[in-house]
Enzyme design. Structure first.
Site, PDB file in Angstrom:
ATOM      1  N   HIS A   7      21.055  43.838  19.388  1.00  0.00           N
ATOM      2  CA  HIS A   7      21.516  42.480  19.682  1.00  0.00           C
ATOM      3  C   HIS A   7      22.444  42.562  20.895  1.00  0.00           C
ATOM      4  O   HIS A   7      23.196  43.537  21.021  1.00  0.00           O
ATOM      5  CB  HIS A   7      22.362  41.911  18.524  1.00  0.00           C
ATOM      6  CG  HIS A   7      21.600  41.265  17.418  1.00  0.00           C
ATOM      7  ND1 HIS A   7      22.005  41.371  16.093  1.00  0.00           N
ATOM      8  CD2 HIS A   7      20.507  40.467  17.407  1.00  0.00           C
ATOM      9  CE1 HIS A   7      21.174  40.677  15.328  1.00  0.00           C
ATOM     10  NE2 HIS A   7      20.258  40.119  16.094  1.00  0.00           N
ATOM     11  N   ASP A  65      22.473  40.161   4.298  1.00  0.00           N
ATOM     12  CA  ASP A  65      22.950  40.144   5.685  1.00  0.00           C
ATOM     13  C   ASP A  65      23.627  38.830   6.069  1.00  0.00           C
ATOM     14  O   ASP A  65      23.993  38.635   7.238  1.00  0.00           O
ATOM     15  CB  ASP A  65      21.776  40.404   6.650  1.00  0.00           C
ATOM     16  CG  ASP A  65      21.512  41.898   6.873  1.00  0.00           C
ATOM     17  OD1 ASP A  65      22.441  42.707   6.656  1.00  0.00           O
ATOM     18  OD2 ASP A  65      20.387  42.239   7.268  1.00  0.00           O
ATOM     19  N   ARG A  83      15.433  38.000   6.551  1.00  0.00           N
ATOM     20  CA  ARG A  83      16.573  37.125   6.863  1.00  0.00           C
ATOM     21  C   ARG A  83      16.180  35.646   7.024  1.00  0.00           C
ATOM     22  O   ARG A  83      17.066  34.827   7.274  1.00  0.00           O
ATOM     23  CB  ARG A  83      17.299  37.629   8.125  1.00  0.00           C
ATOM     24  CG  ARG A  83      17.886  39.038   7.950  1.00  0.00           C
ATOM     25  CD  ARG A  83      18.908  39.369   9.016  1.00  0.00           C
ATOM     26  NE  ARG A  83      20.107  38.540   8.912  1.00  0.00           N
ATOM     27  CZ  ARG A  83      21.127  38.571   9.768  1.00  0.00           C
ATOM     28  NH1 ARG A  83      21.080  39.401  10.794  1.00  0.00           N
ATOM     29  NH2 ARG A  83      22.172  37.772   9.613  1.00  0.00           N
ATOM     30  N   CYS A 122      29.702  40.284  14.728  1.00  0.00           N
ATOM     31  CA  CYS A 122      28.567  39.903  13.876  1.00  0.00           C
ATOM     32  C   CYS A 122      29.004  39.013  12.719  1.00  0.00           C
ATOM     33  O   CYS A 122      28.238  38.176  12.248  1.00  0.00           O
ATOM     34  CB  CYS A 122      27.893  41.137  13.297  1.00  0.00           C
ATOM     35  SG  CYS A 122      27.167  42.217  14.521  1.00  0.00           S
ATOM     36  N   ARG A 149      15.054  41.336  19.263  1.00  0.00           N
ATOM     37  CA  ARG A 149      15.048  40.214  18.317  1.00  0.00           C
ATOM     38  C   ARG A 149      14.676  38.902  19.015  1.00  0.00           C
ATOM     39  O   ARG A 149      13.562  38.435  18.885  1.00  0.00           O
ATOM     40  CB  ARG A 149      16.417  40.091  17.637  1.00  0.00           C
ATOM     41  CG  ARG A 149      16.881  41.366  16.901  1.00  0.00           C
ATOM     42  CD  ARG A 149      16.101  41.604  15.630  1.00  0.00           C
ATOM     43  NE  ARG A 149      16.514  42.794  14.900  1.00  0.00           N
ATOM     44  CZ  ARG A 149      17.457  42.837  13.957  1.00  0.00           C
ATOM     45  NH1 ARG A 149      18.141  41.754  13.639  1.00  0.00           N
ATOM     46  NH2 ARG A 149      17.735  43.959  13.333  1.00  0.00           N
TER      47      ARG A 149
HETATM   48  N1  ARG Z   1      21.603  43.929   9.342  1.00  0.00           N
HETATM   49  C1  ARG Z   1      21.707  42.861  10.297  1.00  0.00           C
HETATM   50  C2  ARG Z   1      20.442  42.795  11.128  1.00  0.00           C
HETATM   51  O1  ARG Z   1      19.901  43.829  11.450  1.00  0.00           O
HETATM   52  C3  ARG Z   1      22.900  43.051  11.154  1.00  0.00           C
HETATM   53  C4  ARG Z   1      23.158  41.924  12.075  1.00  0.00           C
HETATM   54  C5  ARG Z   1      24.354  42.146  12.944  1.00  0.00           C
HETATM   55  N2  ARG Z   1      24.699  40.984  13.632  1.00  0.00           N
HETATM   56  C6  ARG Z   1      24.950  40.895  14.939  1.00  0.00           C
HETATM   57  N3  ARG Z   1      25.380  39.760  15.399  1.00  0.00           N
HETATM   58  N4  ARG Z   1      24.716  41.882  15.758  1.00  0.00           N
HETATM   59  O2  ARG Z   1      19.954  41.746  11.445  1.00  0.00           O
END
Ligand code: ARG
Length: 292
Positions: free
Chosen positions: A186, A86, A111, A282, A157
């Site tokens: 997000h 990612d 991550r 992203c 998040r």
């Molecule tokens: N697979 C990543 C996650 O779920 C995607 C992140 C996408 N980034 C963003 N800025 N929305 O964390």
């Protein structure tokens, strides 16, 4: 929700239509998707059983960087790290405002190793004020910057405590917004700053709690309201330089309302990266310089 009310504000507000749109040169931090794959699922877009075409992902990402450069922007590169699929989504790795860097702290263990890669990059590139965060925040994934405010997402998040931390660190007023739809986990999947100087944004109201929707309509009465279909193509995961708005090409219905406001929509195909739950924004972290 999703009602097509969005053109009305422009029709009633001729000043918006006639606003001259000027691009200003930006600096972006990006990371090639050299190790991109979908091996885990931490958002509803990710399906590890669906294959990813890596050469295509790389080519689509190259198109995006080439487009930024052709528009006169600077693209800085972060080295991709094997085992961090990612990492291409650099927006999540930090938030930079006035040349000050607030590092990220990821919600998911898959991550966490990206955090150090970003911090190292900033330290090696002459950024003196770099804060290692105390609270979980996923960088520009959840922080959007206008000249008056930092808009901050929470609910999936970044945590409410990270909002206090960001406000204190940047010394800018922060507006916390509650995200309620897991597809828009997000803030940058549901809201995009079109012109920071004019506090002009577009967003999908359905992604927010009733209270946060009320806050947004109070602060941004002239916002471009996206429909559910616009949001479902990740059409709000867009990057504006003040004139050009780079957005997923599938978000066709956003093109006319953007043009009505004097913007130039530029459709990008990032279909492979969409399998990770991300698109234009992203993949793009904005490095905002110190003012003056
Ligand atoms: N697979 C990543 C996650 O779920 C995607 C992140 C996408 N980034 C963003 N800025 N929305 O964390």
């Amino acid at each position: 929700m999703g009602s097509v009310r969005r053109l009305s504000s422009v029709r009633e507000e001729p000043s918006l239509r006639q606003t001259p749109r000027e691009a200003s040169p930006r600096r972006y931090l990006m990371c090639p998707p050299a190790h991109f794959e979908v091996t885990y699922s931490i958002n509803p877009w990710m399906d590890p059983t669906k294959p990813v075409d890596l050469p295509l992902a790389l080519a689509q990402w190259e198109d995006l960087t080439a487009k930024y450069r052709a528009l006169g922007h600077t693209v800085e590169l972060l080295d991709p790290v094997p085992g961090l699929p990612d990492m291409v989504f650099t927006a999540n790795g930090a938030t930079v405002v006035d040349g000050r860097v607030l590092g990220a702290r990821f919600a998911h263990p898959q991550r966490t190793e990206e955090e150090a890669a970003h911090l190292d990059w900033f330290r090696r590139n002459g950024y003196a004020e770099v804060r290692v965060p105390e609270h979980v925040n996923e960088g520009e994934g959840d922080f959007a910057v206008t000249s008056s405010w930092i808009l901050a997402g929470r609910g999936f998040r970044s945590t409410p405590l990270s909002h206090l931390e960001a406000q204190e660190f940047f010394g800018r007023p922060l507006i916390g917004l509650e995200l309620v739809d897991p597809r828009y986990y997000h803030l940058d999947t549901a809201l995009c700053v079109l012109d920071p100087a004019r506090d002009e944004i577009m967003y999908y109201p359905g992604a927010f709690s009733p209270g946060s929707r009320a806050v947004l309509s109070r602060l941004f009465p002239d916002a471009l309201l996206a429909t559910e279909q616009d949001a479902a193509t990740l059409g709000l995961n867009a990057v504006s330089d003040g004139r050009h708005v780079l957005l997923p090409q599938a978000a066709v219905d956003l093109f006319a309302p953007l043009r009505d406001r004097g913007f130039e929509p530029v459709g990008m195909d990032l279909s492979e990266l969409l399998k990770g739950g991300g698109s234009v924004k992203c993949c793009t972290q904005e490095l905002r310089p110190r003012q003056g």
